[in-house]
Each structure stands twice: as C-alpha cells, then as structure tokens.
Write a protein that holds these residues in place. Structure first.
Motif, PDB file in Angstrom:
ATOM      1  N   PHE A 138      -1.055   1.083  -3.866  1.00 46.11           N
ATOM      2  CA  PHE A 138      -0.855   2.447  -3.384  1.00 46.11           C
ATOM      3  C   PHE A 138       0.616   2.817  -3.523  1.00 46.11           C
ATOM      4  O   PHE A 138       1.472   1.935  -3.656  1.00 46.11           O
ATOM      5  N   PRO A 139       0.953   4.132  -3.485  1.00 44.38           N
ATOM      6  CA  PRO A 139       2.374   4.510  -3.564  1.00 44.38           C
ATOM      7  C   PRO A 139       3.186   3.889  -2.435  1.00 44.38           C
ATOM      8  O   PRO A 139       2.651   3.575  -1.366  1.00 44.38           O
ATOM      9  N   LYS A 140       4.482   3.702  -2.667  1.00 42.73           N
ATOM     10  CA  LYS A 140       5.370   3.094  -1.671  1.00 42.73           C
ATOM     11  C   LYS A 140       5.473   4.009  -0.455  1.00 42.73           C
ATOM     12  O   LYS A 140       5.592   5.222  -0.598  1.00 42.73           O
ATOM     13  N   ASP A 141       5.418   3.417   0.704  1.00 41.76           N
ATOM     14  CA  ASP A 141       5.431   4.197   1.948  1.00 41.76           C
ATOM     15  C   ASP A 141       6.833   4.724   2.258  1.00 41.76           C
ATOM     16  O   ASP A 141       7.815   3.991   2.185  1.00 41.76           O
ATOM     17  N   ASP A 142       6.908   6.014   2.588  1.00 40.54           N
ATOM     18  CA  ASP A 142       8.179   6.633   2.988  1.00 40.54           C
ATOM     19  C   ASP A 142       7.967   7.220   4.382  1.00 40.54           C
ATOM     20  O   ASP A 142       7.289   8.240   4.547  1.00 40.54           O
ATOM     21  N   GLN A 143       8.548   6.564   5.402  1.00 36.59           N
ATOM     22  CA  GLN A 143       8.284   6.954   6.791  1.00 36.59           C
ATOM     23  C   GLN A 143       8.928   8.280   7.186  1.00 36.59           C
ATOM     24  O   GLN A 143       8.618   8.840   8.236  1.00 36.59           O
ATOM     25  N   SER A 144       9.834   8.783   6.342  1.00 38.56           N
ATOM     26  CA  SER A 144      10.488  10.057   6.669  1.00 38.56           C
ATOM     27  C   SER A 144       9.541  11.249   6.455  1.00 38.56           C
ATOM     28  O   SER A 144       9.755  12.328   6.991  1.00 38.56           O
ATOM     29  N   LYS A 145       8.478  11.047   5.656  1.00 38.74           N
ATOM     30  CA  LYS A 145       7.522  12.126   5.400  1.00 38.74           C
ATOM     31  C   LYS A 145       6.437  12.157   6.478  1.00 38.74           C
ATOM     32  O   LYS A 145       6.293  11.216   7.259  1.00 38.74           O
ATOM     33  N   LYS A 146       5.645  13.237   6.477  1.00 42.65           N
ATOM     34  CA  LYS A 146       4.526  13.347   7.414  1.00 42.65           C
ATOM     35  C   LYS A 146       3.386  12.446   6.942  1.00 42.65           C
ATOM     36  O   LYS A 146       3.262  12.189   5.743  1.00 42.65           O
ATOM     37  N   PRO A 147       2.526  11.989   7.860  1.00 40.87           N
ATOM     38  CA  PRO A 147       1.379  11.166   7.424  1.00 40.87           C
ATOM     39  C   PRO A 147       0.473  11.941   6.461  1.00 40.87           C
ATOM     40  O   PRO A 147       0.177  13.115   6.683  1.00 40.87           O
ATOM     41  N   HIS A 148       0.058  11.277   5.377  1.00 42.38           N
ATOM     42  CA  HIS A 148      -0.794  11.909   4.377  1.00 42.38           C
ATOM     43  C   HIS A 148      -1.612  10.855   3.639  1.00 42.38           C
ATOM     44  O   HIS A 148      -1.208   9.702   3.562  1.00 42.38           O
ATOM     45  N   LEU A 149      -2.748  11.270   3.097  1.00 43.19           N
ATOM     46  CA  LEU A 149      -3.582  10.365   2.296  1.00 43.19           C
ATOM     47  C   LEU A 149      -2.994  10.240   0.896  1.00 43.19           C
ATOM     48  O   LEU A 149      -2.322  11.151   0.417  1.00 43.19           O
ATOM     49  N   THR A 150      -3.255   9.112   0.237  1.00 44.71           N
ATOM     50  CA  THR A 150      -2.613   8.850  -1.059  1.00 44.71           C
ATOM     51  C   THR A 150      -3.589   8.794  -2.231  1.00 44.71           C
ATOM     52  O   THR A 150      -3.178   8.555  -3.362  1.00 44.71           O
ATOM     53  N   ALA A 151      -4.887   8.974  -1.980  1.00 41.03           N
ATOM     54  CA  ALA A 151      -5.865   8.892  -3.079  1.00 41.03           C
ATOM     55  C   ALA A 151      -7.068   9.764  -2.756  1.00 41.03           C
ATOM     56  O   ALA A 151      -7.236  10.218  -1.622  1.00 41.03           O
ATOM     57  N   PHE A 152      -7.895   9.986  -3.779  1.00 40.83           N
ATOM     58  CA  PHE A 152      -9.096  10.815  -3.605  1.00 40.83           C
ATOM     59  C   PHE A 152     -10.177  10.316  -4.560  1.00 40.83           C
ATOM     60  O   PHE A 152      -9.874   9.825  -5.639  1.00 40.83           O
ATOM     61  N   MET A 153     -11.444  10.445  -4.159  1.00 39.97           N
ATOM     62  CA  MET A 153     -12.559  10.018  -5.015  1.00 39.97           C
ATOM     63  C   MET A 153     -13.231  11.227  -5.648  1.00 39.97           C
ATOM     64  O   MET A 153     -13.450  12.238  -4.976  1.00 39.97           O
ATOM     65  N   SER A 154     -13.532  11.113  -6.940  1.00 41.10           N
ATOM     66  CA  SER A 154     -14.201  12.219  -7.633  1.00 41.10           C
ATOM     67  C   SER A 154     -15.154  11.667  -8.685  1.00 41.10           C
ATOM     68  O   SER A 154     -15.135  10.477  -8.984  1.00 41.10           O
ATOM     69  N   TYR A 155     -15.966  12.549  -9.256  1.00 41.24           N
ATOM     70  CA  TYR A 155     -16.964  12.155 -10.243  1.00 41.24           C
ATOM     71  C   TYR A 155     -16.702  12.870 -11.562  1.00 41.24           C
ATOM     72  O   TYR A 155     -16.333  14.047 -11.572  1.00 41.24           O
ATOM     73  N   LYS A 156     -16.889  12.172 -12.669  1.00 40.83           N
ATOM     74  CA  LYS A 156     -16.676  12.783 -13.975  1.00 40.83           C
ATOM     75  C   LYS A 156     -17.842  13.728 -14.287  1.00 40.83           C
ATOM     76  O   LYS A 156     -19.005  13.319 -14.257  1.00 40.83           O
ATOM     77  N   ALA A 157     -17.494  14.985 -14.558  1.00 38.20           N
ATOM     78  CA  ALA A 157     -18.527  15.985 -14.841  1.00 38.20           C
ATOM     79  C   ALA A 157     -18.767  16.125 -16.339  1.00 38.20           C
ATOM     80  O   ALA A 157     -19.859  16.425 -16.780  1.00 38.20           O
ATOM     81  N   GLY A 158     -17.717  15.925 -17.147  1.00 40.43           N
ATOM     82  CA  GLY A 158     -17.864  16.070 -18.592  1.00 40.43           C
ATOM     83  C   GLY A 158     -16.505  16.123 -19.252  1.00 40.43           C
ATOM     84  O   GLY A 158     -15.497  15.775 -18.635  1.00 40.43           O
ATOM     85  N   MET A 159     -16.470  16.557 -20.501  1.00 41.85           N
ATOM     86  CA  MET A 159     -15.213  16.637 -21.247  1.00 41.85           C
ATOM     87  C   MET A 159     -15.109  17.958 -21.998  1.00 41.85           C
ATOM     88  O   MET A 159     -16.112  18.612 -22.258  1.00 41.85           O
ATOM     89  N   THR A 160     -13.879  18.334 -22.314  1.00 46.09           N
ATOM     90  CA  THR A 160     -13.622  19.494 -23.159  1.00 46.09           C
ATOM     91  C   THR A 160     -12.303  19.235 -23.885  1.00 46.09           C
ATOM     92  O   THR A 160     -11.820  18.103 -23.866  1.00 46.09           O
ATOM     93  N   HIS A 161     -11.736  20.268 -24.521  1.00 42.60           N
ATOM     94  CA  HIS A 161     -10.428  20.061 -25.143  1.00 42.60           C
ATOM     95  C   HIS A 161      -9.496  21.224 -24.792  1.00 42.60           C
ATOM     96  O   HIS A 161      -9.953  22.330 -24.473  1.00 42.60           O
ATOM     97  N   ILE A 162      -8.201  20.928 -24.810  1.00 44.25           N
ATOM     98  CA  ILE A 162      -7.199  21.953 -24.533  1.00 44.25           C
ATOM     99  C   ILE A 162      -6.212  22.005 -25.704  1.00 44.25           C
ATOM    100  O   ILE A 162      -6.071  21.028 -26.438  1.00 44.25           O
TER     101      ILE A 162
END
Length: 269
Positions: free
Chosen positions: A54-78
């Motif tokens: 996980f990212p290095k903890d910095d106690q000077s910041k407010k408490p926050h989550l560091t990751a999120f779960m998601s599902y692959k819906a598909g692909m496209t191009h940019i």
C-alpha cells in the motif's frame, strides 16, 4: 625434482584450455524479452488481484482509503497527443487501447488492526459491523443454498446486546487504538449491481492511511455498513496503479509467451 615440476605443469595445461573453449559471449547487447513484473508466468490461484504493498503512510494527512475494487466492463481506444521529448512520436497523435472499469460503491463491514513486529505485520484484532448483507455472507460458504446460513448470527446478537448498554465492541476497538500501528478496512463489492450474474461479493482488506491510529479506527467505524464511492477514494486524472489478472493465453511457445524474435528464413541451412 625438475621432472615432477614438469609433470605438474603438463597436467594443469588442458584444464585451462577447456575453460576457454566452453566460455561464450554475445556479440551485441539487447534489452531482455518480457517483463519480470509478471513472473511467475503461470495460471493464477486467485482471479482477484492481491495488493502486495500500500502507499506509504503520511500521518499529517486526514484518514483516507488507499484502494478500490472494480470490474472490467470492456475495452475501447482513445486518440491522444504524445508528450515524450526525443521520441519520433513527440507532439504527434497516437491511438491507444484502454480498458473501461465498472466501479459500483463498496461497503465497509469491519477492520483489522495490525502490530508491527521484527518479522512483519501481525493481526492483533478485528472488529466487524453489526449487520452483513447476504452478498457478503455468501462469500463464507461454498454452497449457500445447501447451508443453514448461520454465519455471523451469534456475532450479530452480541453486537445488538452490547449496543443496548453503550458502544458495541468497545474493548476490541480500544485495544486496536492502544496497540496497533496499521489499520485495514474490510470492504466488499456490491456484485449484484454489476451485470455478471454472480451473487457472491468479493472481500478485501484496504489500508487506511493518514492521521493517528485512534483517528483511523474512528474513521473506519464511522463508515461501518456505509457505501464508499470511487470519487471518495480517487480524484479525476489521478495516476494510480491497477492490479488485475489477464484472461491468459494457455500453453504457448516462446515467441507468443516472451515476445522473442523469429529468425529470418535464410538465416541457417
């Protein structure tokens, strides 16, 4: 005396010539084929990616989550402009393949407190929320429809009894605040909101960074049984790491597997 010396020299001579004969070197340097980041290249045991750091903890910041779960819906191009000084493509447009992820809100259902030891982290205590959804409970069973579906019913009763007197699980929460250095939230996805036909949620521990241990614990307990959106964790245009599992390409040769170059047809007779 002289003859014995001569004998010794004659014995050691062939060994050195053998060593030079077996040594070889390549004529030109080249970058290696295939990234070492994907080793070992074999079928995965778990299709859910594992967060190794996980990212290095910095106690000077407010408490926050560091990751999120998601599902692959598909692909496209940019089509985008390349900003790579020195490259032939600098300030030119290129088309790139991109993946589209669907990220329904996660639900926080508990936390685990860890103590730092010389041998790494050790789980000291865990606290769960008072109510778990059916999606979450299904993860604890191999066959939900055959089971008695009694998971966490006793814990739920304990939580209900404790909440009558005051704050539930106060002893464990205080223990985590006093001794733990790392707090990780137990989150599960709402898989029913994704059109997968799956009913069993995915569960993961996600580290809470920022603030003191007591602030982290209060932050997580305040979010128990509540939804967390992607926008609460990541901001627009933020650079993030993505962990996932490929569909795989089965048993394949060295050209497909590692991207080595084929020799030209006339290279040897």
């Amino acid at each position: 005396f002289g003859s014995s010396l001569r004998l010794r020299c004659s014995q050691s001579a062939p060994a050195s010539s053998d060593a030079t004969a077996t040594m070889s070197h390549r004529k030109f340097e080249r970058p290696r084929h295939g990234s070492l980041g994907f080793l070992p290249r074999k079928r995965t045991k778990h299709t859910l990616g594992k967060i190794k750091s996980f990212p290095k903890d910095d106690q000077s910041k407010k408490p926050h989550l560091t990751a999120f779960m998601s599902y692959k819906a598909g692909m496209t191009h940019i089509v985008r402009d390349v900003d790579r000084p020195g490259s032939k493509l600098h300030k030119k447009e290129i088309a790139e393949a991109v993946s589209i992820l669907e990220a329904p809100p996660m639900v926080i259902v508990g936390f685990v407190g860890y103590v730092e030891t010389p041998r790494g982290l050790r789980a000291l205590t865990s606290v769960w929320a008072g109510h778990l959804s059916e999606e979450c409970k299904r993860r604890f069973y191999k066959a939900w429809h055959k089971s008695k579906q009694k998971a966490y019913t006793k814990y739920q009763k304990r939580w209900a009894d404790a909440s009558k007197d005051g704050s539930p699980m106060a002893a464990e929460i205080d223990r985590a605040k006093k001794y733990c250095q790392v707090i990780r939230a137990i989150c599960h996805t709402q898989v029913g909101k994704v059109k997968l036909g799956q009913k069993k949620a995915h569960i993961k521990e996600i580290q809470v960074n920022g603030g003191t241990t007591a602030e982290k614990v209060d932050f997580v307990t305040g979010l128990f049984e509540q939804e967390v959106k992607v926008a609460d964790v990541f901001s627009q245009d933020e650079m993030i790491d993505v962990i996932g599992v490929t569909k795989g390409h089965g048993f394949n040769g060295v050209v497909t597997r590692w991207g080595v170059t084929r020799l030209v047809r006339k290279s040897h007779r």
